[in-house]
Design a protein around this motif. Structure first.
Motif, PDB file in Angstrom:
ATOM      1  N   SER A  84       0.807  -1.220   0.000  1.00  0.00           N
ATOM      2  CA  SER A  84       0.000   0.000   0.000  1.00  0.00           C
ATOM      3  C   SER A  84       0.843   1.274   0.000  1.00  0.00           C
ATOM      4  N   GLY A  85       2.168   1.138   0.041  1.00  0.00           N
ATOM      5  CA  GLY A  85       3.028   2.309   0.043  1.00  0.00           C
ATOM      6  C   GLY A  85       4.346   2.013   0.736  1.00  0.00           C
ATOM      7  N   THR A  86       5.250   2.971   0.683  1.00  0.00           N
ATOM      8  CA  THR A  86       6.569   2.828   1.302  1.00  0.00           C
ATOM      9  C   THR A  86       6.658   3.771   2.495  1.00  0.00           C
ATOM     10  N   LEU A  87       6.970   3.201   3.660  1.00  0.00           N
ATOM     11  CA  LEU A  87       7.015   3.958   4.900  1.00  0.00           C
ATOM     12  C   LEU A  87       8.438   3.977   5.448  1.00  0.00           C
ATOM     13  N   LEU A  88       8.768   5.065   6.131  1.00  0.00           N
ATOM     14  CA  LEU A  88      10.036   5.157   6.849  1.00  0.00           C
ATOM     15  C   LEU A  88       9.729   5.521   8.296  1.00  0.00           C
ATOM     16  N   PHE A  89      10.204   4.684   9.208  1.00  0.00           N
ATOM     17  CA  PHE A  89      10.012   4.897  10.646  1.00  0.00           C
ATOM     18  C   PHE A  89      11.296   5.484  11.210  1.00  0.00           C
ATOM     19  N   ASP A  90      11.232   6.751  11.599  1.00  0.00           N
ATOM     20  CA  ASP A  90      12.357   7.544  12.085  1.00  0.00           C
ATOM     21  C   ASP A  90      13.355   7.839  10.973  1.00  0.00           C
ATOM     22  N   THR A  91      14.194   8.862  11.208  1.00  0.00           N
ATOM     23  CA  THR A  91      15.091   9.339  10.149  1.00  0.00           C
ATOM     24  C   THR A  91      16.522   9.533  10.628  1.00  0.00           C
ATOM     25  N   GLY A  92      16.826   9.194  11.889  1.00  0.00           N
ATOM     26  CA  GLY A  92      18.188   9.320  12.389  1.00  0.00           C
ATOM     27  C   GLY A  92      18.594  10.756  12.665  1.00  0.00           C
ATOM     28  N   CYS A  93      19.900  10.948  12.859  1.00  0.00           N
ATOM     29  CA  CYS A  93      20.476  12.272  13.144  1.00  0.00           C
ATOM     30  C   CYS A  93      20.792  12.997  11.837  1.00  0.00           C
ATOM     31  N   ASN A  94      20.731  14.299  11.880  1.00  0.00           N
ATOM     32  CA  ASN A  94      21.152  15.078  10.722  1.00  0.00           C
ATOM     33  C   ASN A  94      22.660  14.932  10.532  1.00  0.00           C
ATOM     34  N   LYS A  95      23.108  14.735   9.288  1.00  0.00           N
ATOM     35  CA  LYS A  95      24.526  14.464   9.055  1.00  0.00           C
ATOM     36  C   LYS A  95      25.409  15.674   9.348  1.00  0.00           C
ATOM     37  N   ARG A  96      24.806  16.854   9.522  1.00  0.00           N
ATOM     38  CA  ARG A  96      25.573  18.045   9.890  1.00  0.00           C
ATOM     39  C   ARG A  96      25.544  18.304  11.395  1.00  0.00           C
ATOM     40  N   ALA A  97      25.133  17.286  12.168  1.00  0.00           N
ATOM     41  CA  ALA A  97      24.985  17.455  13.616  1.00  0.00           C
ATOM     42  C   ALA A  97      26.234  18.029  14.269  1.00  0.00           C
ATOM     43  N   MET A  98      27.395  17.471  13.937  1.00  0.00           N
ATOM     44  CA  MET A  98      28.642  17.876  14.588  1.00  0.00           C
ATOM     45  C   MET A  98      29.298  19.076  13.907  1.00  0.00           C
ATOM     46  N   GLU A  99      28.627  19.635  12.904  1.00  0.00           N
ATOM     47  CA  GLU A  99      29.149  20.790  12.171  1.00  0.00           C
ATOM     48  C   GLU A  99      28.393  22.062  12.509  1.00  0.00           C
ATOM     49  N   GLY A 100      27.640  22.028  13.634  1.00  0.00           N
ATOM     50  CA  GLY A 100      26.922  23.211  14.066  1.00  0.00           C
ATOM     51  C   GLY A 100      25.413  23.096  13.988  1.00  0.00           C
ATOM     52  N   TYR A 101      24.921  22.023  13.358  1.00  0.00           N
ATOM     53  CA  TYR A 101      23.466  21.826  13.307  1.00  0.00           C
ATOM     54  C   TYR A 101      22.926  21.601  14.717  1.00  0.00           C
ATOM     55  N   TRP A 102      23.669  20.844  15.533  1.00  0.00           N
ATOM     56  CA  TRP A 102      23.349  20.713  16.954  1.00  0.00           C
ATOM     57  C   TRP A 102      24.114  21.773  17.725  1.00  0.00           C
ATOM     58  N   PRO A 103      23.537  22.307  18.799  1.00  0.00           N
ATOM     59  CA  PRO A 103      24.283  23.262  19.627  1.00  0.00           C
ATOM     60  C   PRO A 103      25.450  22.577  20.339  1.00  0.00           C
ATOM     61  N   GLU A 104      26.387  23.388  20.783  1.00  0.00           N
ATOM     62  CA  GLU A 104      27.640  22.865  21.326  1.00  0.00           C
ATOM     63  C   GLU A 104      27.432  21.918  22.496  1.00  0.00           C
ATOM     64  N   HIS A 105      26.512  22.233  23.402  1.00  0.00           N
ATOM     65  CA  HIS A 105      26.369  21.389  24.596  1.00  0.00           C
ATOM     66  C   HIS A 105      25.852  19.995  24.222  1.00  0.00           C
TER      67      HIS A 105
END
Length: 265
Positions: A50-71
């Motif tokens: 009936s379709g293609t589903l994705l459950f969760d998407t993981g972390c953004n690949k730029r997480a350690m490049e400033g996408y996530w805050p420093e703390h």
């Protein structure tokens, strides 16, 4: 129905935050005293008639490049190899972003909702309580008060958004269940395959040690009573369906799973 486990990265977390023995509480240690362990991050691709589903998407690949805050980069450093990039993982299953009709987001924490914007044509299902709680936190100008939510992860079209308030089957054999506690809402998934039933509790139960022989807390809990109620709910469902539980954050368990391009059916 085919079910693929997508390896989308590895967190490097404080060992002590995953299983909290009764009567103890979690306290972060100074970095020099912290013992870090590898913690898998994965998504689940479901190819259904009936379709293609994705459950969760993981972390953004730029997480350690400033996408996530420093703390958060200090507390939860993540590594994502080119092979673990979500688009590469999907390609192992002959799937493109535009093939995904539905995103199911267990909750909006940084290791589950980091790539929603890769799928602008998909319907996005997330628990109302968690989504609205996260939106409230990220409205504060102080990013240290955002908890495990990343403001940019909420930057997708509200026309895609479906806020879930009750349990239901989104497709035949694909059930969404409510497992709050770790967050105000965590959507778990029950998949009824040909000869087996798989339960994905996501962060309502981090590891086998949080489940057996009795429920144990983890270091991030929004509502402790709801957390333990959800563990017992999964225990009842496991017995009802003679199901297998797919724990989300245990490296040894993760290594035992079939991963894309292999699949379960």
């Amino acid at each position: 129905m085919k079910v693929f486990i997508l390896d989308t990265g590895t967190l490097h977390c404080d060992r002590d935050m995953f299983v909290i023995e009764k009567g103890r509480t979690y306290r972060a240690r100074p970095e020099e005293e912290t013992v870090r362990i590898p913690v898998p991050v994965f998504a689940v691709l479901i190819q259904h008639e009936s379709g293609t589903l994705l459950f969760d998407t993981g972390c953004n690949k730029r997480a350690m490049e400033g996408y996530w805050p420093e703390h958060l980069r200090r507390s939860f450093p993540v590594s994502i190899s080119p092979e673990q990039d979500l688009l590469h993982q999907l390609s192992l299953c002959n799937t493109r972003p535009e093939d995904i009709s539905t995103l199911l987001i267990s909750h909006m924490h940084l290791d589950h909702a980091g790539n929603i914007r890769l799928f602008p044509n998909a319907d996005v299902y997330v628990g109302r309580k968690d989504y609205e709680y996260g939106k409230t936190l990220i409205s504060d100008p102080d990013v240290r008060k955002h908890g495990a939510y990343i403001a940019e992860d909420f930057h997708f079209s509200t026309e895609q958004l479906h806020l879930v308030e009750s349990e239901f089957s989104i497709m035949e054999g694909v059930e969404l269940i409510s497992l709050p506690g770790h967050a105000p809402e965590v959507l778990g998934l029950i998949l009824h395959l040909k000869n087996r039933v798989l339960i994905f509790p996501q962060d309502s139960i981090y590891t086998p040690d949080n489940f057996e022989p009795t429920g144990k807390a983890s270091g991030i809990v929004h509502d402790m009573q709801a957390y333990f109620d959800s563990i017992e709910k999964v225990r009842i469902l496991k017995d009802r369906y003679n199901a297998e539980i797919i724990f989300p954050h245990h490296q040894g368990f993760f290594e035992s799973l079939k991963k894309a391009p292999q699949w379960y059916e």
